[in-house]
Enzyme design. Sequence first.
Site, PDB file in Angstrom:
ATOM      1  N   ALA A 164       4.590   5.527   1.175  1.00 16.83           N
ATOM      2  CA  ALA A 164       3.858   6.560   1.894  1.00 16.83           C
ATOM      3  C   ALA A 164       4.784   7.203   2.927  1.00 16.83           C
ATOM      4  O   ALA A 164       5.774   6.599   3.362  1.00 16.83           O
ATOM      5  CB  ALA A 164       2.631   5.966   2.579  1.00 16.83           C
ATOM      6  N   GLY A 208       3.272   2.142  -0.981  1.00 21.45           N
ATOM      7  CA  GLY A 208       2.359   3.022  -1.704  1.00 21.45           C
ATOM      8  C   GLY A 208       2.901   3.457  -3.044  1.00 21.45           C
ATOM      9  O   GLY A 208       2.135   3.707  -3.981  1.00 21.45           O
ATOM     10  N   GLU A 247       2.043   0.656  -5.291  1.00 22.16           N
ATOM     11  CA  GLU A 247       0.599   0.683  -5.517  1.00 22.16           C
ATOM     12  C   GLU A 247       0.234   1.774  -6.523  1.00 22.16           C
ATOM     13  O   GLU A 247      -0.641   1.583  -7.371  1.00 22.16           O
ATOM     14  CB  GLU A 247      -0.135   0.914  -4.201  1.00 22.16           C
ATOM     15  CG  GLU A 247      -0.111  -0.293  -3.280  1.00 22.16           C
ATOM     16  CD  GLU A 247      -0.857  -0.061  -1.985  1.00 22.16           C
ATOM     17  OE1 GLU A 247      -1.795  -0.810  -1.688  1.00 22.16           O
ATOM     18  OE2 GLU A 247      -0.486   0.896  -1.266  1.00 22.16           O
ATOM     19  N   GLU A 270       5.084  -3.452   3.644  1.00 25.53           N
ATOM     20  CA  GLU A 270       4.190  -2.956   4.690  1.00 25.53           C
ATOM     21  C   GLU A 270       4.058  -3.873   5.896  1.00 25.53           C
ATOM     22  O   GLU A 270       3.948  -3.392   7.037  1.00 25.53           O
ATOM     23  CB  GLU A 270       2.784  -2.705   4.106  1.00 25.53           C
ATOM     24  CG  GLU A 270       2.659  -1.456   3.256  1.00 25.53           C
ATOM     25  CD  GLU A 270       2.846  -1.731   1.784  1.00 25.53           C
ATOM     26  OE1 GLU A 270       2.346  -0.960   0.956  1.00 25.53           O
ATOM     27  OE2 GLU A 270       3.526  -2.737   1.448  1.00 25.53           O
TER      28      GLU A 270
END
Length: 255
Positions: A67, A110, A113, A133
Amino acid sequence: MTDYRTIRVAVEDDGIATLTLARPEVRNAINLEMVEEVSAALDRLSLDPAVRVLLLLGEGRSFAGGADIGQLRERRALDALRAINAGMFQRVEDFPHPVIAAIEGFALGGGCELAMACDIRIAGETARLGFPEVGLGIFPAAGGTWRLPRLVGLGKAKELVFTGRILTAAEANEIGLVEHVVPEGDAALHARVLAREIAKNGSLAVRIAKAALNAIARGNDPEPIEKLGQAILFESAEKFDRMTAFLERKKRKES
């Protein structure tokens, strides 16, 4: 197709669509604009009758480095409750046709993911995957804590999330996080070969099979989908045409 700023989308004559994350200057970091554009593109592609398989790629040397940390730092509790990234990842998982991730370079946080929301993952041998993270004071909360155990088992998922360890492609393959490891730079090529193999089959049959497989993966009862899906397929013209062609080929071989 619509012009986008952070992605590129194409649909080819063989029924294979490609969606390329296109922020290579920041390792295709997933920002809000990308989330919105990917979501819009998936909605449009899901309605395109020409699409049979979707390839998800990253432009440049990474799939998705994670992200956008600059945006992520400014998000607050209400943003978390909006499930900004998680909503887009769920659209990927729920896309009616198979989605294949071609992973080169980094697929972190992300980005990993997002790859896990795809149906099949093919990684170049120099790819790196993981969930760093916790080192940033958060955790993989866009599907990471339930998609990862689904793929690698709960114990291994806990180890990866708690440590933030980054895996090589070979390590990711060994634990089931990716299905195939190929030479560096060849992930998209191998993904396309697999996509063509899928696309030659009955499109509706593949769609219903995906729905049933997703149901069992989510802990739901797949039996109703199997019964209803097979009932639909038994009445489909494609089923009759394909089975008739099979029987005719068999008859010619035997004569």
